[in-house]
Design an enzyme around this catalytic site. Structure first.
Site, PDB file in Angstrom:
ATOM      1  N   GLY A  12      -9.476  20.512  15.005  1.00 18.80           N
ATOM      2  CA  GLY A  12      -9.023  19.515  15.977  1.00 18.80           C
ATOM      3  C   GLY A  12     -10.087  19.211  17.015  1.00 18.80           C
ATOM      4  O   GLY A  12     -11.082  19.932  17.149  1.00 18.80           O
ATOM      5  N   THR A  49       6.367  -7.917  -8.952  1.00 14.52           N
ATOM      6  CA  THR A  49       5.235  -7.532  -9.809  1.00 14.52           C
ATOM      7  C   THR A  49       4.755  -8.722 -10.641  1.00 14.52           C
ATOM      8  O   THR A  49       3.552  -8.900 -10.854  1.00 14.52           O
ATOM      9  CB  THR A  49       5.624  -6.360 -10.726  1.00 14.52           C
ATOM     10  OG1 THR A  49       6.042  -5.288  -9.901  1.00 14.52           O
ATOM     11  CG2 THR A  49       4.468  -5.910 -11.594  1.00 14.52           C
ATOM     12  N   HIS A  71     -14.307  24.283   7.224  1.00 16.55           N
ATOM     13  CA  HIS A  71     -12.969  23.873   6.776  1.00 16.55           C
ATOM     14  C   HIS A  71     -12.818  24.338   5.329  1.00 16.55           C
ATOM     15  O   HIS A  71     -13.022  23.563   4.394  1.00 16.55           O
ATOM     16  CB  HIS A  71     -12.829  22.346   6.854  1.00 16.55           C
ATOM     17  CG  HIS A  71     -12.707  21.842   8.247  1.00 16.55           C
ATOM     18  ND1 HIS A  71     -11.508  21.808   8.912  1.00 16.55           N
ATOM     19  CD2 HIS A  71     -13.624  21.365   9.106  1.00 16.55           C
ATOM     20  CE1 HIS A  71     -11.692  21.316  10.124  1.00 16.55           C
ATOM     21  NE2 HIS A  71     -12.973  21.042  10.269  1.00 16.55           N
ATOM     22  N   SER A 127       0.848  -1.195   0.000  1.00 18.42           N
ATOM     23  CA  SER A 127       0.000   0.000   0.000  1.00 18.42           C
ATOM     24  C   SER A 127       0.890   1.255   0.000  1.00 18.42           C
ATOM     25  O   SER A 127       2.112   1.151   0.083  1.00 18.42           O
ATOM     26  CB  SER A 127      -0.902  -0.017   1.226  1.00 18.42           C
ATOM     27  OG  SER A 127      -0.093  -0.050   2.378  1.00 18.42           O
ATOM     28  N   GLU A 139     -16.368  22.364  25.359  1.00 13.75           N
ATOM     29  CA  GLU A 139     -15.723  21.105  24.979  1.00 13.75           C
ATOM     30  C   GLU A 139     -14.573  20.796  25.947  1.00 13.75           C
ATOM     31  O   GLU A 139     -14.277  19.637  26.224  1.00 13.75           O
ATOM     32  CB  GLU A 139     -15.185  21.199  23.536  1.00 13.75           C
ATOM     33  CG  GLU A 139     -14.512  19.919  23.059  1.00 13.75           C
ATOM     34  CD  GLU A 139     -14.021  19.970  21.591  1.00 13.75           C
ATOM     35  OE1 GLU A 139     -14.158  21.007  20.922  1.00 13.75           O
ATOM     36  OE2 GLU A 139     -13.495  18.942  21.132  1.00 13.75           O
ATOM     37  N   ASP A 155      -8.525  10.275  -0.185  1.00 14.91           N
ATOM     38  CA  ASP A 155      -8.348  10.201  -1.640  1.00 14.91           C
ATOM     39  C   ASP A 155      -9.369  11.081  -2.368  1.00 14.91           C
ATOM     40  O   ASP A 155      -9.092  11.582  -3.465  1.00 14.91           O
ATOM     41  CB  ASP A 155      -8.492   8.760  -2.144  1.00 14.91           C
ATOM     42  CG  ASP A 155      -7.202   7.982  -1.939  1.00 14.91           C
ATOM     43  OD1 ASP A 155      -6.127   8.576  -2.086  1.00 14.91           O
ATOM     44  OD2 ASP A 155      -7.277   6.784  -1.620  1.00 14.91           O
ATOM     45  N   THR A 160      11.663  -6.881 -11.059  1.00 17.53           N
ATOM     46  CA  THR A 160      10.283  -7.017 -11.543  1.00 17.53           C
ATOM     47  C   THR A 160       9.588  -8.242 -10.964  1.00 17.53           C
ATOM     48  O   THR A 160       8.374  -8.405 -11.137  1.00 17.53           O
ATOM     49  CB  THR A 160      10.247  -7.145 -13.084  1.00 17.53           C
ATOM     50  OG1 THR A 160      10.972  -8.321 -13.454  1.00 17.53           O
ATOM     51  CG2 THR A 160      10.839  -5.940 -13.773  1.00 17.53           C
ATOM     52  N   CYS A 218     -11.882  26.139  11.730  1.00 13.50           N
ATOM     53  CA  CYS A 218     -12.757  25.391  12.629  1.00 13.50           C
ATOM     54  C   CYS A 218     -12.328  25.580  14.086  1.00 13.50           C
ATOM     55  O   CYS A 218     -12.587  26.618  14.659  1.00 13.50           O
ATOM     56  CB  CYS A 218     -12.811  23.921  12.216  1.00 13.50           C
ATOM     57  SG  CYS A 218     -14.296  23.125  12.845  1.00 13.50           S
ATOM     58  N   GLU A 272     -10.360  24.775   3.665  1.00 14.96           N
ATOM     59  CA  GLU A 272      -9.289  24.066   2.939  1.00 14.96           C
ATOM     60  C   GLU A 272      -9.849  22.935   2.085  1.00 14.96           C
ATOM     61  O   GLU A 272      -9.232  22.529   1.093  1.00 14.96           O
ATOM     62  CB  GLU A 272      -8.235  23.533   3.918  1.00 14.96           C
ATOM     63  CG  GLU A 272      -8.654  22.372   4.818  1.00 14.96           C
ATOM     64  CD  GLU A 272      -9.355  22.797   6.110  1.00 14.96           C
ATOM     65  OE1 GLU A 272      -9.881  23.925   6.156  1.00 14.96           O
ATOM     66  OE2 GLU A 272      -9.385  21.996   7.069  1.00 14.96           O
ATOM     67  N   GLY A 314      -9.613  26.407  15.023  1.00 10.23           N
ATOM     68  CA  GLY A 314      -8.789  27.619  14.955  1.00 10.23           C
ATOM     69  C   GLY A 314      -9.620  28.887  15.064  1.00 10.23           C
ATOM     70  O   GLY A 314      -9.119  29.924  15.509  1.00 10.23           O
ATOM     71  N   GLU A 364     -10.183  -8.376   2.265  1.00 14.03           N
ATOM     72  CA  GLU A 364     -11.212  -7.323   2.323  1.00 14.03           C
ATOM     73  C   GLU A 364     -11.735  -6.847   0.975  1.00 14.03           C
ATOM     74  O   GLU A 364     -12.845  -6.341   0.889  1.00 14.03           O
ATOM     75  CB  GLU A 364     -10.632  -6.096   3.030  1.00 14.03           C
ATOM     76  CG  GLU A 364     -10.557  -6.257   4.520  1.00 14.03           C
ATOM     77  CD  GLU A 364     -10.235  -4.933   5.190  1.00 14.03           C
ATOM     78  OE1 GLU A 364     -10.636  -4.787   6.336  1.00 14.03           O
ATOM     79  OE2 GLU A 364      -9.607  -4.065   4.533  1.00 14.03           O
TER      80      GLU A 364
HETATM   81  N1  GLN Z   1     -13.799  20.272  18.316  1.00 13.75           N
HETATM   82  C1  GLN Z   1     -14.449  21.367  17.685  1.00 13.75           C
HETATM   83  C2  GLN Z   1     -15.921  21.102  17.439  1.00 13.75           C
HETATM   84  O1  GLN Z   1     -16.362  19.963  17.445  1.00 13.75           O
HETATM   85  C3  GLN Z   1     -13.753  21.713  16.383  1.00 13.75           C
HETATM   86  C4  GLN Z   1     -13.928  20.681  15.324  1.00 13.75           C
HETATM   87  C5  GLN Z   1     -12.991  20.855  14.172  1.00 13.75           C
HETATM   88  O2  GLN Z   1     -12.021  21.584  14.244  1.00 13.75           O
HETATM   89  N2  GLN Z   1     -13.246  20.140  13.119  1.00 13.75           N
HETATM   90  O3  GLN Z   1     -16.671  22.003  17.236  1.00 13.75           O
END
Ligand code: GLN
Length: 543
Positions: free
Chosen positions: A358, A192, A514, A17, A409, A75, A189, A385, A516, A387, A154
């Site tokens: 996070g 493969t 997010h 993998s 939280e 992906d 080879t 988020c 990004e 952040g 799998e």
């Molecule tokens: N832990 C935070 C929440 O649940 C932020 C989530 C995140 O950054 N994706 O709101």
């Protein structure tokens, strides 16, 4: 081409993998798309989880989120970034989803009188699913990436379904493999050859073979593979390590990969339009301006793939403004242990600071230290988020003087819960797919950096969170100057989507979404571009 038959490409991996099957799949898609064909990528993942939502980034890398809120394998991020198109959750097939479907049908009585079997019931279900995705998306070509490696228990039933599809439809099988070299110039080879036999024992012969390796594919190795694996010599391709993943479509184009695809799938001999793509790739490899240094202060920084979309969004926006890019992954908890002068010395060298998304308490205070440093020293800051939530907490504590402000939280009994559970999250008992997920619209406030970035009244970005800015604190915090630059408006109330620092602190923008996730090489995330411009300015003007 909707009246014509849909064609299929199945990408499988052999030997091991981590060879970059997703990048190969996306690159093949790009070569077709560059010729005006409509492609739809599907990924099969064999695990029994229904989706990726409950997986830890330490184990699985980033959880990618689609517009419709499906939590998928990373992906999909690669597919969207290459193809510049938004993909639906139905394009993700997991072992969990398949078995859930089959068992639901069995309980409903759909198979009454029959014993439910892998073949034909499960394999039929898979073929139906794959065809449906093609039809729904009006695709010319459906590209199916089979997760895992040939020989895994799998994915064996899935490969059987693909073998059957190969009998019933026009299908090209692409095998990605690895050619180890013990010493330079000696590509092996044999692994493969064995792997191909294994695939052939399942009734599938690869039409093309793509070779990963530490050195360039040698003519000798190409000849051997052709001879022993039943593949034409010109259908064996090199997939070397590149400066940037975005170079791969260009490299495969040079090797005439499309010719092999067109021959097997009976496609037209069309010329590709890859001009803009190539320009962007050239800028990544050889930017006009030297590198902008960005610190990403996170928690999973030791895992290469945990923040992959943040990394790629930075790559896209750096290429957009023709700057180089240097990212340093900073472990937030390390900042907590540092003395103040050391923090200054360390963070002072960056042109920009980012706190990404996070969960959980570890490293929270370290991230707040970084945000505080950025604000007081006018280092461009971007929050994603979590952040955003921490940017609001830092502002509430140090500017609004709500000293113990926190998120519930992390502190259930805080006197100033400036970040709190979203109302609909309060009664949720199940963990799977229960966050606020997917695309939500956001009304943008006038005279903000956000407005400048999007140049629109409204934007729509993807979410994955349980907490939000507590609406009870919005008025008070904005009195101290924090700019509320975007809200999602709904009958249930407004959710804060974007905040900005007042200009006295320099560039600081954070989004609950997010952003990004929707950044692509051809259309970088607008706020990232503004952010990189601010970082470039700081770099130029000196620190
Ligand atoms: N832990 C935070 C929440 O649940 C932020 C989530 C995140 O950054 N994706 O709101």
């Amino acid at each position: 081409m909707s009246d014509q038959k849909i064609k299929y490409i199945v990408v499988v991996g052999s030997i091991m993998s981590g060879l970059g099957k997703g990048i190969v799949t996306a690159s093949i898609g790009k070569l077709l798309q560059a010729r005006g064909y409509k492609v739809s990528p599907i990924k099969f993942d064999g695990y029994l989880n229904v989706d990726c939502g409950t997986m830890n980034p330490f184990r699985h890398g980033e959880v990618f989120v689609l517009d419709d809120g499906t939590e998928v394998d990373m992906d999909f991020g690669t597919y969207e970034r290459f193809l510049n198109q938004s993909i639906s959750g139905e394009n993700s097939i997991t072992g969990g989803k398949l078995f859930q479907k089959i068992i639901e049908k069995e309980r409903r009585g759909d198979y009454l009188g029959r014993d439910v079997q892998f073949v034909p019931h499960l394999t039929d279900e898979i073929k139906k699913w794959v065809r449906n995705v093609g039809k729904k998306n009006d695709s010319d070509v459906v590209i199916v990436e089979v997760g895992g490696t040939v020989g895994d228990l799998e994915n064996s039933y899935f490969l059987e379904a693909m073998r059957q599809l190969g009998v019933e439809e026009t299908v090209l099988f692409a095998q990605l493999t690895f050619l180890p070299s013990l010493s330079e110039g000696e590509q092996k080879t044999k692994p493969t050859q064995h792997a191909t036999r294994l695939l052939q024992s399942m009734g599938i012969n690869p039409d093309i073979i793509l070779c990963r390796g530490n050195e360039k594919l040698s003519d000798e190795a190409r000849k051997k593979l052709a001879l022993y694996c039943n593949v034409k010599e010109e259908f064996v391709f090199d997939d070397p390590t590149l400066n940037t993943i975005y170079e791969l479509p260009l490299l495969l184009e040079k090797q005439n990969l499309y010719k092999a695809i067109a021959e097997k799938l009976k496609l037209e001999d069309r010329k590709p339009d890859l001009k803009e793509w190539k320009e962007k790739v050239d800028r990544i490899i050889n930017p006009k301006n030297s590198a902008i240094k960005i610190a990403v202060v996170g928690k999973y920084t030791s895992v290469k793939d945990a923040y992959i979309s943040v990394k790629e969004a930075l790559v896209h926006s750096a290429a957009e403004i023709d700057y180089g890019l240097e990212i340093e992954w900073v472990e937030a908890s390390d900042l907590e242990k540092m003395e103040k002068e050391k923090v200054t010395k360390f963070l002072g060298k960056f042109d920009g600071i980012i706190v990404p998304g996070g969960f959980g308490e570890r490293g929270i205070e370290g991230k707040i230290i970084a945000i505080n440093y950025a604000r007081l020293n006018k280092i461009p800051y971007l929050g994603l988020c979590l952040g955003l939530q921490l940017m609001v907490i830092e502002f509430a504590r140090n500017v609004c003087k709500l000293q113990t402000a926190h998120s519930t939280e992390f502190d259930k009994v805080t006197k100033y819960p400036v970040i709190d559970f979203l109302p609909e999250q309060k009664q949720i008992a199940k963990m799977g797919a229960s966050m606020r997920l997917g695309a939500y619209s956001c009304d943008i406030t006038n005279n903000t950096i956000t407005k400048q970035a999007y140049d629109k009244k409204e934007c729509s970005e993807r979410h994955r969170h349980r907490y939000e800015v507590n609406p009870d604190f919005v008025d008070e915090i904005s009195k101290f100057g924090l700019v509320f630059a975007g809200f999602h408006k709904s009958s249930k109330g407004d959710v804060t989507e974007i905040v900005e620092w007042p200009s006295e602190y320099g560039f600081g923008v954070a989004t609950q979404a997010h952003i990004e996730l929707k950044s692509r090489l051809e259309t970088p995330a607008p706020i990232f571009v503004q952010y990189m411009k601010a970082a470039a300015k700081r770099k130029k003007e000196g620190k």
